[in-house]
Scaffold this motif. Sequence first.
Motif, PDB file in Angstrom:
ATOM      1  N   GLY A  78       4.232 -12.841  -0.066  1.00  0.00           N
ATOM      2  CA  GLY A  78       3.286 -13.935  -0.266  1.00  0.00           C
ATOM      3  C   GLY A  78       3.822 -15.272   0.162  1.00  0.00           C
ATOM      4  O   GLY A  78       3.415 -16.311  -0.381  1.00  0.00           O
ATOM      5  N   ALA A  79       4.712 -15.279   1.170  1.00  0.00           N
ATOM      6  CA  ALA A  79       5.356 -16.522   1.591  1.00  0.00           C
ATOM      7  C   ALA A  79       4.828 -17.034   2.920  1.00  0.00           C
ATOM      8  O   ALA A  79       5.487 -17.830   3.588  1.00  0.00           O
ATOM      9  CB  ALA A  79       6.872 -16.304   1.691  1.00  0.00           C
ATOM     10  N   ILE A 125      -0.143  -5.547  -8.716  1.00  0.00           N
ATOM     11  CA  ILE A 125       0.234  -4.991  -7.416  1.00  0.00           C
ATOM     12  C   ILE A 125       1.490  -5.624  -6.831  1.00  0.00           C
ATOM     13  O   ILE A 125       2.105  -5.054  -5.932  1.00  0.00           O
ATOM     14  CB  ILE A 125      -0.919  -5.156  -6.404  1.00  0.00           C
ATOM     15  CG1 ILE A 125      -1.201  -6.638  -6.144  1.00  0.00           C
ATOM     16  CG2 ILE A 125      -2.169  -4.440  -6.882  1.00  0.00           C
ATOM     17  CD1 ILE A 125      -2.201  -6.883  -5.036  1.00  0.00           C
ATOM     18  N   THR A 126       1.899  -6.789  -7.349  1.00  0.00           N
ATOM     19  CA  THR A 126       3.051  -7.488  -6.767  1.00  0.00           C
ATOM     20  C   THR A 126       4.328  -6.650  -6.779  1.00  0.00           C
ATOM     21  O   THR A 126       5.080  -6.658  -5.796  1.00  0.00           O
ATOM     22  CB  THR A 126       3.268  -8.823  -7.490  1.00  0.00           C
ATOM     23  OG1 THR A 126       2.127  -9.662  -7.280  1.00  0.00           O
ATOM     24  CG2 THR A 126       4.508  -9.530  -6.979  1.00  0.00           C
ATOM     25  N   PHE A 141      -8.080  -3.716  -7.466  1.00  0.00           N
ATOM     26  CA  PHE A 141      -6.818  -2.991  -7.594  1.00  0.00           C
ATOM     27  C   PHE A 141      -6.822  -1.730  -6.726  1.00  0.00           C
ATOM     28  O   PHE A 141      -5.840  -1.444  -6.014  1.00  0.00           O
ATOM     29  CB  PHE A 141      -6.576  -2.628  -9.063  1.00  0.00           C
ATOM     30  CG  PHE A 141      -5.282  -1.908  -9.295  1.00  0.00           C
ATOM     31  CD1 PHE A 141      -4.096  -2.611  -9.464  1.00  0.00           C
ATOM     32  CD2 PHE A 141      -5.238  -0.521  -9.342  1.00  0.00           C
ATOM     33  CE1 PHE A 141      -2.893  -1.936  -9.677  1.00  0.00           C
ATOM     34  CE2 PHE A 141      -4.054   0.155  -9.544  1.00  0.00           C
ATOM     35  CZ  PHE A 141      -2.875  -0.561  -9.713  1.00  0.00           C
ATOM     36  N   ASP A 142      -7.903  -0.976  -6.783  1.00  0.00           N
ATOM     37  CA  ASP A 142      -7.982   0.250  -5.984  1.00  0.00           C
ATOM     38  C   ASP A 142      -7.929  -0.057  -4.489  1.00  0.00           C
ATOM     39  O   ASP A 142      -7.279   0.659  -3.714  1.00  0.00           O
ATOM     40  CB  ASP A 142      -9.259   1.014  -6.311  1.00  0.00           C
ATOM     41  CG  ASP A 142      -9.241   1.581  -7.728  1.00  0.00           C
ATOM     42  OD1 ASP A 142      -8.134   1.725  -8.289  1.00  0.00           O
ATOM     43  OD2 ASP A 142     -10.336   1.884  -8.260  1.00  0.00           O
ATOM     44  N   THR A 143      -8.620  -1.105  -4.083  1.00  0.00           N
ATOM     45  CA  THR A 143      -8.624  -1.468  -2.660  1.00  0.00           C
ATOM     46  C   THR A 143      -7.234  -1.893  -2.207  1.00  0.00           C
ATOM     47  O   THR A 143      -6.771  -1.513  -1.119  1.00  0.00           O
ATOM     48  CB  THR A 143      -9.636  -2.593  -2.401  1.00  0.00           C
ATOM     49  OG1 THR A 143     -10.929  -2.171  -2.839  1.00  0.00           O
ATOM     50  CG2 THR A 143      -9.687  -2.940  -0.933  1.00  0.00           C
ATOM     51  N   ALA A 144      -6.559  -2.689  -3.044  1.00  0.00           N
ATOM     52  CA  ALA A 144      -5.202  -3.103  -2.690  1.00  0.00           C
ATOM     53  C   ALA A 144      -4.268  -1.901  -2.581  1.00  0.00           C
ATOM     54  O   ALA A 144      -3.451  -1.806  -1.657  1.00  0.00           O
ATOM     55  CB  ALA A 144      -4.675  -4.098  -3.734  1.00  0.00           C
ATOM     56  N   GLY A 145      -4.373  -0.966  -3.533  1.00  0.00           N
ATOM     57  CA  GLY A 145      -3.540   0.228  -3.468  1.00  0.00           C
ATOM     58  C   GLY A 145      -3.828   1.073  -2.241  1.00  0.00           C
ATOM     59  O   GLY A 145      -2.903   1.594  -1.590  1.00  0.00           O
ATOM     60  N   GLU A 146      -5.103   1.217  -1.899  1.00  0.00           N
ATOM     61  CA  GLU A 146      -5.469   2.010  -0.715  1.00  0.00           C
ATOM     62  C   GLU A 146      -4.964   1.350   0.561  1.00  0.00           C
ATOM     63  O   GLU A 146      -4.432   2.022   1.459  1.00  0.00           O
ATOM     64  CB  GLU A 146      -6.989   2.179  -0.666  1.00  0.00           C
ATOM     65  CG  GLU A 146      -7.485   3.042   0.473  1.00  0.00           C
ATOM     66  CD  GLU A 146      -7.048   4.485   0.359  1.00  0.00           C
ATOM     67  OE1 GLU A 146      -6.957   5.157   1.411  1.00  0.00           O
ATOM     68  OE2 GLU A 146      -6.780   4.947  -0.773  1.00  0.00           O
ATOM     69  N   LEU A 147      -5.112   0.026   0.672  1.00  0.00           N
ATOM     70  CA  LEU A 147      -4.635  -0.667   1.866  1.00  0.00           C
ATOM     71  C   LEU A 147      -3.116  -0.589   1.983  1.00  0.00           C
ATOM     72  O   LEU A 147      -2.574  -0.408   3.084  1.00  0.00           O
ATOM     73  CB  LEU A 147      -5.082  -2.133   1.829  1.00  0.00           C
ATOM     74  CG  LEU A 147      -6.576  -2.397   2.028  1.00  0.00           C
ATOM     75  CD1 LEU A 147      -6.867  -3.879   1.912  1.00  0.00           C
ATOM     76  CD2 LEU A 147      -7.037  -1.887   3.384  1.00  0.00           C
TER      77      LEU A 147
END
Length: 738
Positions: free
Chosen positions: A217-218, A295-296, A355-361
Amino acid sequence: MKPQHAIKQASSDSFGWRAGMLRAIRDASEDWATTDGLIWLHLFKTVAAALLALGIAMLLELQQPRTAMTTVFVLMQPFSGMVLAKSFYRIVGTFVGMLAALLLGALFPQQPELYMLGITAWMGACVAAAVRYRHFRWYGFVLAGYTAVLIGIPTVMEPNALFLAALTRAAEVAIGIVCSAAVSALIVPRRSSLALQNALQSRHLNFTVFAVKVLDGAVERGTSQRYFADLVDEVVGFEATRAFAAFEDPGVRSRSQVLARLNHEFMDVCARLHALHQLRKRLRDNHSVRVLESITPYFHELSRLLAAHQERRFDSSDAARLALGLKHVQSTLPASMRAARRPLESDEPQCLPDFDTAGELLYRFIVEFGRYIDTYASLAKNHNPARERPPVRYVSRTNGFVVACTFARTAVVVGAVSWFWIATDWQSGGLAVIGAALTCALTSSAPNPVKLGLQMTVGAAFAALAGYLVTCYVYPAIDGFPLLCAMLAPVLAAGTFLAVRPKTAGYGVGFTVFFCLLAAPDNVVVYAPDLLINNGLALVAAMLATAIGTALVFPVQMPWLIARIEGDLRSQVTLACKAPLAGLAQRFQSSTHDLMNQLRMLLPRRSRRHRNALRWMLVTLEVGHAAIDLRSEIERASYAPDMHACWKPALDRVAQDLAALFERPDKARADAAQRSVRAAIRAVQRVLEIVHEDRDRRHDQQRILSSLHFIRTALLDKDAPFDARSSVPTPSPKARLR
C-alpha cells in the motif's frame, strides 16, 4: 633527511592516489563504453559497411553503386538481429517491388500517365499495408512500394531497359544487404539475444519492486498509472525484440514460443496486480477498515516473499525458488482466508463481498504470477512448457480508417508530384517523384510524420550542398578508391551521427540517404554541377510538398482519427464479452496493449487526452479481464440455469450492457450496467443458497459473485471515465447569451 616513516607515508599516499586515479579512469571508460561508445561503434560499422558496399559494386561494374550505399544506410541497426530481420524483409520487399515494376511496365508501355497512375496506386497500397502490419513487416511493404518507384521511374519511356534495370537494381540492393549483415555480425557484434535477456531481467526486477509497493500500500496516487503506461511500451517492445532476435540466435528461435507465452503471462500478471491495486484503493476510499485489516496480513506475506527475491541477476534457479514459495502461499491461502472470513460472517456480513473479492483477486494474482515464474524458469531448461499448451500469438490491431487515410494521403502526394512532372516535362521530375515516394514511405510509421518529413527535407538540402562541394572540389582532386573512402568517410559519419540521435534522426536520415542518391560516385563520375543542383532542388521541393500534403490530407493526428482508435480501445470490452473463449485472453491482452501503444505514440505525453486514454486502457483491462473470468466460470457452471430461470439471462444482460457502455460511454449506460450487475448478483446469490451444501458448486458461484462484485466496484469508482463527457456541465441558454 626525511624520517623513514614519512617516506613510507608519502609512498603510500602516492600509491593510493594512483590507484584511485586508475579506478576512476576504469569506471569512466566502462561508462563511456556502455553509452557513447556504443554510438561510435554503430557509426564506425555503418560507414564501413557503406564504403564496402560501394567498393564491391564498383568492382562488379554495376550501373549505380550508390544504390548499394543507400541500402546500407536504410538498413543498418545497432543490433545484428535487427539487421538480419530487416535484410530478410528487404529481400522479400525488393523482389515483390521488382515484379510490380515489371508488371506495370508490361501493362502500360510508353504510356506515362497510366504507368504513373499504377505506380501511385501501388505505392499507396504498400504504405497502407505497412501501417497495418507494423514492426519489421512494415519494412517489407515499404520496400515493395518504393523499389517499384526506384526501378520504374527512370525507365518510364524506355520499356526495353526495364528488365535490365530491375536486375541491376536487385543486384545493387543485394550487395548492400550482404555488406550490412556481414559487418554487423562480424565486427564487434551486439547480440539481440543478450539485449532480450537483459530486458527480461530488468523488467522482472522493476515489476517485483513495484508489486511489493502495491502489496504494502505504498504506491502514491498517479504513480501506478505512469508505471502501467510504461509497461505498455515494454510489452510491445519485447515482442518486437523477440521477433528479430529469432533471426540471429537459433536458441532464441527454438524458444520463441516460450518467450511469446512469457510476454503474454507477464501481461496477465500486470493486469491482476492492477486489479488488486484498484480494489485496495476503492476499499480505502470507501473506508472499509475492517476488510483492509483482514486482508492486509496476506498482502504483507506475499510482499515479503517477493522482496526476498529481488536479485539483480534473476536467473532460472532464483525463479525456481520463487515458484516454490508461491506454490506454498497458493496452497495455504484458501484455508487462511476461510478462517479470517468467519468473524466477518457474524460481525459484519455486509463486508463479505469485498473480502471475498479481495481474496479471489489475490489468489488469481498468485496463480498467474506462479505460471509466469514457471515459464521464466523453463527458459534455461530443456523442458518446454509451451509445447504442452496451445500456441500463443501476439495480435496487433489497426483501425481501418487509419489504413484508408494512409492510402489516400500517399496516393494524393505521389500522384500530385507525378502529375506535375508529366505536365511540365520537368527534367528532374522523376527524381522528385522518387523523393516524394521515399519520404512517404520512411515517415509512414512516425508518430509525427510532418515533423520527420521537414527534418528529412532539411537534411536533403544540406546533402545537396555537401554533394555540390564534393562533386566540384573533392572528386576531381583524388585518385583511387582508398583516397575516395578517406574523403567520403567524414561526410557519411556526420550524417550517421545525426541519425543515431533521437532528436536529430530525421536530419541524419535525410542527409545520408539523399547524399548517396545525389552525389555518391558511380564507376564513371559525371561532373555536372548544374544537374546536381537541379536534382537537389527537385528532391527538396518534392519532400517539402510531401510534408505539406501530409499535414493537409488526412493528417495522422486528426482528433477524429484518434477518437476512432480510442473507440477501438474501448471496444476491447465488447471482444471480451462476446468473442469465443478459446484464446480470448491472449487476443484481448495483446490487442489492447497494441492499441494503447499507438495512442501513446500519437498523443503528447502528460496531456489531458493522454491521461484520459490511459484511464480507459486501465479500466478496459480491469473490466475485460473480469468479464473473461466471469464467462469462463459461467461455462463451467452449466448446471445453474436449471436451478434458477433468471440466472443465465441476468448474466447475459451484464455482458450486453457492459459492451454497450464501453462502445458509447455515458451516464445512462453506466447506470444501466450497474443495474444489470446488481440483478445478476441477486440471481447468483439465489443459486448459491440452493447449492450451498455442495462444496464445488458453492465455490463456482462464489467466484462468479467475486467477478460481478469487482465489475460493480469498477463501475462505481469515482475516478472511472464512464461519464466523463456528461460530467462537463452544459451551459444554459442564459449563460450562452452572457
